[in-house]
Write an enzyme that holds these catalytic residues in place. Structure first.
Site, PDB file in Angstrom:
ATOM      1  CG  ASP A  73      -1.949   1.104   1.199  1.00 45.33           C
ATOM      2  OD1 ASP A  73      -2.423   1.440   0.098  1.00 45.33           O
ATOM      3  OD2 ASP A  73      -2.285   1.631   2.272  1.00 45.33           O
ATOM      4  NE  ARG A  88      -2.766   5.862  -6.580  1.00 44.38           N
ATOM      5  CZ  ARG A  88      -4.017   6.260  -6.767  1.00 44.38           C
ATOM      6  NH1 ARG A  88      -4.392   6.750  -7.923  1.00 44.38           N
ATOM      7  NH2 ARG A  88      -4.896   6.171  -5.798  1.00 44.38           N
ATOM      8  NE  ARG A  89      -0.182   6.833   1.169  1.00 43.22           N
ATOM      9  CZ  ARG A  89      -1.039   5.821   1.062  1.00 43.22           C
ATOM     10  NH1 ARG A  89      -2.148   5.971   0.364  1.00 43.22           N
ATOM     11  NH2 ARG A  89      -0.797   4.670   1.643  1.00 43.22           N
ATOM     12  CG  HIS A 129       1.981   1.597  -9.255  1.00 41.76           C
ATOM     13  ND1 HIS A 129       1.325   1.340  -8.075  1.00 41.76           N
ATOM     14  CD2 HIS A 129       1.224   2.508  -9.917  1.00 41.76           C
ATOM     15  CE1 HIS A 129       0.219   2.048  -8.020  1.00 41.76           C
ATOM     16  NE2 HIS A 129       0.137   2.776  -9.124  1.00 41.76           N
ATOM     17  CB  SER A 189      -7.697  -3.736  -3.069  1.00 44.95           C
ATOM     18  OG  SER A 189      -7.804  -2.420  -3.569  1.00 44.95           O
ATOM     19  CD  GLU A 208     -11.498  -1.414  -2.188  1.00 39.72           C
ATOM     20  OE1 GLU A 208     -10.423  -2.052  -2.247  1.00 39.72           O
ATOM     21  OE2 GLU A 208     -12.444  -1.737  -1.451  1.00 39.72           O
ATOM     22  CG  ASN A 209      -5.845  -1.357  -6.529  1.00 38.51           C
ATOM     23  OD1 ASN A 209      -5.328  -2.289  -5.937  1.00 38.51           O
ATOM     24  ND2 ASN A 209      -5.695  -0.108  -6.119  1.00 38.51           N
ATOM     25  NE  ARG A 228      -5.626   2.869  -7.359  1.00 34.89           N
ATOM     26  CZ  ARG A 228      -4.523   2.658  -6.680  1.00 34.89           C
ATOM     27  NH1 ARG A 228      -3.390   2.375  -7.325  1.00 34.89           N
ATOM     28  NH2 ARG A 228      -4.517   2.723  -5.370  1.00 34.89           N
TER      29      ARG A 228
END
Length: 94
Positions: free
Chosen positions: A18, A21-22, A37, A65, A67-68, A71
């Site tokens: 996790d 990207r940050r 990534h 996940s 949720e990805n 994107r």
């Protein structure tokens, strides 16, 4: 990790990836945040190497996940390509 006590190494270790990207944004700037990534994939390879050296026989990485899938399509493709490339490299080394 467990180098001096190899017999005490767990049989299985799992990681949740996790923040790539940050990390990419903090390291390369917002415009190049997706480079995080690839960095995460390379780091996972290093972690797998450490685990193998320590005597860990199974490693699980949770890297994508549900949720990805929401994107941008280009980012999802980048993630899939990174997974293919890095998993091949990791398996060759393991």
């Amino acid at each position: 990790l467990f180098r001096s006590h190899e017999r005490d190494a767990p049989r299985h270790v799992a990681f949740v990836m996790d923040g790539n990207r940050r990390y990419g944004a903090a390291t390369h700037g917002a415009a190049r945040r997706l480079e995080g990534h690839a960095a995460g994939g390379r780091t996972l390879g290093d972690v797998v190497d450490w685990c193998v050296s320590a005597g860990v026989s199974e490693v699980t990485a949770f890297a994508f996940s549900t949720e990805n899938w929401n994107r941008d399509a280009a980012e999802v493709e980048l993630l899939m390509r990174t997974f293919r490339e890095q998993s091949d490299a990791i398996l060759e080394r393991a």
